[in-house]
Design an enzyme around this catalytic site. Sequence first.
Site, PDB file in Angstrom:
ATOM      1  CG  ASP A 195      56.697 -67.229   7.430  1.00  0.00           C
ATOM      2  OD1 ASP A 195      56.589 -68.053   6.507  1.00  0.00           O
ATOM      3  OD2 ASP A 195      56.505 -67.515   8.624  1.00  0.00           O
ATOM      4  NE  ARG A 202      60.377 -70.919  14.831  1.00  0.00           N
ATOM      5  CZ  ARG A 202      61.629 -70.567  14.548  1.00  0.00           C
ATOM      6  NH1 ARG A 202      62.609 -70.899  15.369  1.00  0.00           N
ATOM      7  NH2 ARG A 202      61.898 -69.891  13.460  1.00  0.00           N
ATOM      8  CB  CYS A 257      63.054 -63.808  15.786  1.00  0.00           C
ATOM      9  SG  CYS A 257      61.423 -63.605  15.063  1.00  0.00           S
ATOM     10  CG  HIS A 305      70.352 -86.430  33.243  1.00  0.00           C
ATOM     11  ND1 HIS A 305      69.832 -86.969  34.390  1.00  0.00           N
ATOM     12  CD2 HIS A 305      69.726 -85.251  33.081  1.00  0.00           C
ATOM     13  CE1 HIS A 305      68.948 -86.141  34.893  1.00  0.00           C
ATOM     14  NE2 HIS A 305      68.858 -85.099  34.114  1.00  0.00           N
TER      15      HIS A 305
HETATM   16  C1  PEP Z   1      60.063 -66.236  10.475  1.00  0.00           C
HETATM   17  O1  PEP Z   1      59.089 -66.376   9.742  1.00  0.00           O
HETATM   18  O2  PEP Z   1      61.076 -65.598  10.162  1.00  0.00           O
HETATM   19  C2  PEP Z   1      60.075 -66.864  11.817  1.00  0.00           C
HETATM   20  C3  PEP Z   1      61.041 -66.634  12.672  1.00  0.00           C
HETATM   21  O3  PEP Z   1      59.039 -67.679  12.130  1.00  0.00           O
HETATM   22  P1  PEP Z   1      58.936 -69.224  11.723  1.00  0.00           P
HETATM   23  O4  PEP Z   1      60.248 -69.613  11.095  1.00  0.00           O
HETATM   24  O5  PEP Z   1      58.620 -69.950  12.970  1.00  0.00           O
HETATM   25  O6  PEP Z   1      57.804 -69.197  10.750  1.00  0.00           O
HETATM   26 MG    MG Z   2      57.216 -67.119  10.532  1.00  0.00          MG
END
Ligand code: PEP
Ligand code: MG
Length: 568
Positions: free
Chosen positions: A452, A293, A499, A186
Site C-alpha cells: 500500500d 491478515r 510485511c 490431508h
Molecule cells: C501492505 O500493504 O504492504 C500489506 C502487507 O498489507 P495488504 O497487502 O494486506 O494490504
Molecule cells: Mg496494506
Amino acid sequence: MLKGIGVSKGYGIGRVIVLSEGNIEYEYRENCDFAIERKRLNDALKIFVEKNTALAQKLTETVGEKEGEIIMGHIMMMDDPYVRSEMEKYIDEGICAEGAFEKVCNTFIDMFSSVDDEVTKQRAVDVMDIKAEVLTILTGSEAIDLSKVKKGTVLVAKELTPSMTACINKDNVVGLITEIGSKTSHAAILARAMEMPAVLSVEGATEKLKNGELVIVNAMTGEIITNPSNEERGIYLQKRLDYIAERESLSRFIGLPTTTEDGIKVELFANIGTPEDAQMALDYDAEGIGLFRTEFLFMDRTSAPNENEQFEAYKKVLLAMKDKQVIIRTLDIGGDKDIPYMGLTKEENPFLGFRAVRYCLNHRDFFETQLKALVRASHYGNMAVMVPLVTGVDELREVKSMVRKIMDDFSKEDIPYDKNLKIGVMIETPAAAIIADILAKEADFFSIGTNDLTGYTLAVDRGNSNVAYLYSAFAPPVLRLIKNVISEAKKANIPVGMCGEGAADPMLIPLLISFGLDEYSVTPTSVLSTRREISQWTKEKADKIAKKVMAIDTERHVVNQLEKMVQK
Ligand code: PEP
Ligand code: MG
C-alpha cells in the site's frame, strides 16, 4: 491441457496409472453367528491397527511427526470404544462384519460431509479411507500395491486418501492427479510434505487420462499437459532440474539463523491468512508470524465470526507457533477487500475510503469483539497486535484506549491476558511514514506495508493495470519514506519490520540491510530464499549500494543500477 489446483510445488513428467475406485464388493448377510462375526471384525481391525501403526512410524521417520499423526488419527478412530460398540451392536443383530462395519462408517461419512467446514469434511475422507482399507482386509481382496508401481509413474485417482498417499514410493511416483481434493486436504498436506508435485480438483481426470499416457504435471500452475511434444518435454525436464537444484540449495538454509554474511542477525517471519497457514510457515522454517491478515476469517461466510470463533482462530496460531512471535493485524477491509455482509457502501475511491482502522473505529461494537478476542488470545503465546492504514497518531491512541479498557474489564473478571501486549502500527500510508517520529513515541513497533505504501505514495491504484508501470517500491519517494521510517524507529528504539512484498525482493534487500530493518515478513514459500538473499550481504556492501541508489533521481535508473549491482 487439463487444469486443477496445484497443491504442492514442482514438475512431474511420467506415464499415467489410473487407480480405479476402491468400491469393495462383498455379500451382505443377515442372521449371522455373532460370535464368528465379532471375531472376524476384531481380527481385521487388529491387522488394520498393526499395519497403520507401522505406516505411521515410517511416515514419522521419513516425512515428519505431523504426517505420522494423520495416520495415527485413523487408528484412534478405530480404537474408539463408542465406534466399536456401534459396530458390535449391528453384529449382535445378526449382520455380517462387513455390513456392520460399513453401516457405522457411512453414518460418520454422512455426518462429517454435511458440515460446512473444510476440516470436518476432511474427516469424512479419512473415514472413507479407513472403510476401504478394513473392507479390503475383511473380504481378502487384492489392494493395489502403490509401493511397487513402475519408475516415472503419475498416479491418477478420483480421490487420494491419506493412506494411499502415505504408501507411495517417492522413487517411482513423480506426480499425483486427482478429481477431488483441496489445498487443505490431508492428501495435499502429505503431498507437500513428501515434496511430490500434485494437482487436485482436475475434473474428469480418471476418464480423460488413459493408462500409459505421457503427461506433465505442473504443480506450480495446476496444469496438466497431455501427450507433450518433444520440445515441451525438453522445456519441462529443464524446469524440473532447475526446480530441484533450487530446492536443494534452499534446503541448506533450514534451521539456520537469519544473518548477513558478516553476522548481523535479523528476524525472518511469515505472512499468513488463515490459522492453517501457520503450519506452512513452520514447515518453511519461519521464525514467527509478521502479519496475520485477519480479514480472511471474515470472508466466505454470511456473518462475522463471533468473539469465541475469533479467539479460537488466534489461539490456534499462537499454540502452533509456541514461543515465536505472532503479529496479528486488526481487520483490514475496504479497498479491494469487500465483505458483503459488512455493509460497506459503494465508494468512488474505495482505496481512499472507509477502510481498515477507519471502518473499525466507526463500528465500535464490532471492533471491540475483535479486540476482546485478541486480548483473550494473548494469554496463549507471544502475541502482538498491529493496526493497519494509520494516518494519524490519534487513531493509534483510540485503539490503545479501547484495548486498555478491555484489559481493565478482564482484570476485574479474572480473565487472563498478556499485560505486556505490544501494539504496533503498520506503516502503509505516506502520512504515517512522514510522521514516523511522532508515531514511534507511542507505537511498540512498526511494520512497513510496501504494497500500500507504494500505491499511496505514487497515487497508483495497486490493482489498476493502466498505471501498473508506475507502481514500484524502487521509486525514489518510496525508498526515501522506507529509509525515514526505519531511521525514526531506530531513534526511538522500537523494532521495525516489513510485511509488504518488498521484504522478499532480492533487489530491495541490500537497501533494507543498509537502512537497518530488524524483521522481514514474507510469504511462507519465500522464507528460505529470503534467508539466502540476506546471507549474501555484508553491511559494508549493502551500504555502498544504498549510498549510490539513494542519490539516483528516477525509478528507472534505480532499477538499472540495482540490476547491475545485485547478482542474481
Ligand atoms: C501492505 O500493504 O504492504 C500489506 C502487507 O498489507 P495488504 O497487502 O494486506 O494490504
Ligand atoms: Mg496494506
